[in-house]
Design a protein around this motif. Structure first.
Motif, short mmCIF file in Angstrom:
data_model
loop_
_atom_site.label_atom_id
_atom_site.label_comp_id
_atom_site.label_asym_id
_atom_site.label_seq_id
_atom_site.Cartn_x
_atom_site.Cartn_y
_atom_site.Cartn_z
N ASN A 29 0.82 -1.21 0.00
CA ASN A 29 0.00 0.00 0.00
C ASN A 29 0.86 1.26 0.00
O ASN A 29 0.47 2.29 -0.56
N HIS A 30 2.03 1.18 0.64
CA HIS A 30 2.95 2.32 0.66
C HIS A 30 3.29 2.76 -0.76
O HIS A 30 3.29 3.97 -1.07
N PHE A 31 3.55 1.81 -1.64
CA PHE A 31 3.90 2.15 -3.02
C PHE A 31 2.66 2.46 -3.86
O PHE A 31 2.69 3.38 -4.69
N LEU A 32 1.56 1.74 -3.65
CA LEU A 32 0.37 1.96 -4.46
C LEU A 32 -0.28 3.31 -4.17
O LEU A 32 -0.84 3.94 -5.08
N LEU A 33 -0.23 3.76 -2.91
CA LEU A 33 -0.84 5.03 -2.57
C LEU A 33 -0.15 6.21 -3.24
O LEU A 33 -0.69 7.32 -3.26
N ARG A 34 1.03 6.00 -3.78
CA ARG A 34 1.69 7.05 -4.54
C ARG A 34 1.01 7.29 -5.88
O ARG A 34 1.18 8.35 -6.49
N GLU A 35 0.25 6.29 -6.36
CA GLU A 35 -0.30 6.36 -7.70
C GLU A 35 -1.81 6.24 -7.77
O GLU A 35 -2.42 6.66 -8.75
N LEU A 36 -2.45 5.65 -6.75
CA LEU A 36 -3.89 5.43 -6.79
C LEU A 36 -4.55 5.97 -5.52
O LEU A 36 -3.96 5.91 -4.44
N PRO A 37 -5.79 6.47 -5.63
CA PRO A 37 -6.54 6.88 -4.42
C PRO A 37 -6.82 5.66 -3.54
O PRO A 37 -6.91 4.53 -4.02
N PRO A 38 -7.01 5.88 -2.24
CA PRO A 38 -7.09 4.76 -1.30
C PRO A 38 -8.24 3.79 -1.53
O PRO A 38 -8.04 2.57 -1.59
N PHE A 39 -9.47 4.30 -1.69
CA PHE A 39 -10.61 3.39 -1.84
C PHE A 39 -10.58 2.69 -3.20
O PHE A 39 -11.17 1.62 -3.35
N VAL A 40 -9.94 3.29 -4.18
CA VAL A 40 -9.79 2.63 -5.48
C VAL A 40 -8.92 1.38 -5.32
O VAL A 40 -9.19 0.34 -5.93
N VAL A 197 -19.10 -2.19 -1.60
CA VAL A 197 -19.19 -1.19 -0.55
C VAL A 197 -18.01 -0.22 -0.62
O VAL A 197 -18.18 1.00 -0.49
N LEU A 198 -16.81 -0.75 -0.82
CA LEU A 198 -15.63 0.12 -0.93
C LEU A 198 -15.73 1.03 -2.15
O LEU A 198 -15.29 2.19 -2.12
N GLY A 199 -16.31 0.51 -3.24
CA GLY A 199 -16.51 1.35 -4.42
C GLY A 199 -17.45 2.51 -4.11
O GLY A 199 -17.23 3.64 -4.57
N GLY A 200 -18.51 2.23 -3.35
CA GLY A 200 -19.42 3.30 -2.94
C GLY A 200 -18.74 4.33 -2.05
O GLY A 200 -18.97 5.53 -2.17
N LEU A 201 -17.88 3.85 -1.15
CA LEU A 201 -17.12 4.77 -0.30
C LEU A 201 -16.17 5.61 -1.15
O LEU A 201 -15.93 6.79 -0.85
N GLY A 202 -15.64 5.02 -2.22
CA GLY A 202 -14.79 5.79 -3.12
C GLY A 202 -15.55 6.90 -3.83
O GLY A 202 -15.01 7.99 -4.05
N LEU A 203 -16.82 6.64 -4.19
CA LEU A 203 -17.65 7.70 -4.79
C LEU A 203 -17.87 8.83 -3.79
O LEU A 203 -17.79 10.02 -4.14
N HIS A 205 -15.94 9.62 -1.36
CA HIS A 205 -14.65 10.29 -1.08
C HIS A 205 -14.06 10.92 -2.32
O HIS A 205 -12.94 11.46 -2.28
N ASP A 206 -14.77 10.88 -3.46
CA ASP A 206 -14.31 11.43 -4.74
C ASP A 206 -13.03 10.77 -5.23
O ASP A 206 -12.24 11.40 -5.97
N ASP A 207 -12.82 9.52 -4.87
CA ASP A 207 -11.61 8.83 -5.32
C ASP A 207 -11.66 8.51 -6.80
O ASP A 207 -10.62 8.52 -7.48
N TRP A 208 -12.84 8.23 -7.33
CA TRP A 208 -12.92 7.82 -8.73
C TRP A 208 -12.68 8.99 -9.67
O TRP A 208 -12.21 8.79 -10.80
N GLN A 209 -12.97 10.21 -9.23
CA GLN A 209 -12.69 11.37 -10.07
C GLN A 209 -11.20 11.59 -10.25
O GLN A 209 -10.76 12.12 -11.26
N ALA A 210 -10.41 11.17 -9.24
CA ALA A 210 -8.96 11.34 -9.31
C ALA A 210 -8.25 10.14 -9.92
O ALA A 210 -7.03 10.11 -9.98
N LEU A 211 -9.04 9.13 -10.38
CA LEU A 211 -8.43 7.91 -10.89
C LEU A 211 -7.77 8.15 -12.24
O LEU A 211 -8.38 8.70 -13.15
N GLN A 212 -6.53 7.71 -12.37
CA GLN A 212 -5.81 7.74 -13.64
C GLN A 212 -5.14 6.38 -13.83
O GLN A 212 -3.92 6.24 -13.76
N LEU A 213 -5.98 5.38 -14.06
CA LEU A 213 -5.49 4.00 -14.13
C LEU A 213 -4.53 3.80 -15.29
O LEU A 213 -3.61 2.99 -15.22
#
Length: 297
Positions: A29-40, A197-203, A205-213
């Motif tokens: 998670n330490h490395f992934l959080l550099r590139e992806l929002p948490p709930f994503v 449920v986590l996907g809903g929490l991401g909505l 928290h606006d995590d999906w708007q910041a997603l750049q997969l």
């Protein structure tokens, strides 16, 4: 090999899997959080793992869901995956890692308390082991306690404590229910419910708007694959199997050992400093866990 010895080897192997596997998620998670929002991260991890588990069962021709499976899937998906993981991800935005690890280590205490209230009184060795392991975690992560606590930190800490309580309740509840007709099917259903449920929490928290997969690096894809394959599809089956074989309070000792694993990986891979007090704290945790295992052998 005698059946009792074979079972002992299986138990030991399963404990090593959850101790080491979940301990390494801090690094992933330490490395992934550099590139992806948490709930994503949580949504992708459990959605992919759940689908792979169900596809594996379907390929073998054994995909059958009984009505009784849905209750266990909802308990595990909501309490252990969505709440347990979601609260930790959210709190990671506001709490130091050390303080978060201390709060997360309250899980075994809740488990012992539930067993005491609902089943039987824990042996003295278990109580002493919990006390020693708790002291080791406090010593190990004491740096996080020195941070100034604002309103969001207090809220995040309360959410983590509530999440560990609900995790302990969910683990105890799953142990009381009839097992899944197919463990792999039950695992897949729990993960997909948690992912929704986590996907809903991401909505929220606006995590999906910041997603750049599309901009995720090769290293990021490898860390995500690690969380999906060895961790989610390897550790969770071992955990749920252990819940059926031994006391939940014994299984929950992973909450003490995982921060130790994370600290050692930080020292070896991230060049983080490992002090003498940290080494002593690790020893205290290992002694405490050994006493809990001895008391619940």
């Amino acid at each position: 090999m005698p059946a009792s010895r074979y079972r002992s080897f299986l138990l030991l192997g399963a404990f090593l899997v959850i101790y080491i596997g979940w301990g390494t998620t801090y690094l992933a998670n330490h490395f992934l959080l550099r590139e992806l929002p948490p709930f994503v991260i949580g949504t992708l991890r459990f959605c992919l793992a759940g689908l792979l588990a169900l596809l594996w069962v379907a390929a073998r021709g054994g995909l059958r869901v009984q009505a009784s499976d849905w209750g266990g899937a909802l308990i595990g998906g909501l309490l252990l995956i969505a709440v347990g993981q979601g609260a930790l991800i959210y709190a990671n935005q506001h709490l130091p890692t050390g303080m978060l690890a201390i709060l997360y280590a309250s899980l075994p205490l809740w488990s012992v308390l539930l067993e005491w209230l609902l089943q039987d009184r824990p042996p003295l060795w278990v109580v002493l082991g919990l006390a020693i392991a708790s002291a080791g975690i406090v010593l190990l992560m004491g740096g996080g306690l020195s941070a100034a606590a604002g309103p969001m930190q207090w809220l995040s800490g309360a959410l983590v404590l509530l999440a560990t309580l609900l995790w302990a309740i969910g683990a105890w509840w799953l142990r009381q229910r009839a097992p899944f007709a197919s463990p792999a099917t039950g695992l897949g259903l729990q993960m997909l419910i948690g992912a929704v449920v986590l996907g809903g929490l991401g909505l929220w928290h606006d995590d999906w708007q910041a997603l750049q997969l599309g901009e995720l690096s090769v290293q990021g894809w490898l860390w995500l694959a690690y969380l999906v394959l060895p961790v989610s599809l390897g550790v969770y089956p071992a955990y749920f199997w252990l819940l059926r074989e031994v006391k939940p309070s014994l299984v929950s000792t992973f909450a003490f050992v995982n921060p130790v694993v994370a600290l050692l990986l930080g020292y070896l891979i991230l060049d983080e400093r490992l002090s003498l007090s940290a080494g002593m704290a690790c020893a205290a945790v290992l002694v405490g866990v050994s006493m809990i295992i001895f008391g619940r052998r």
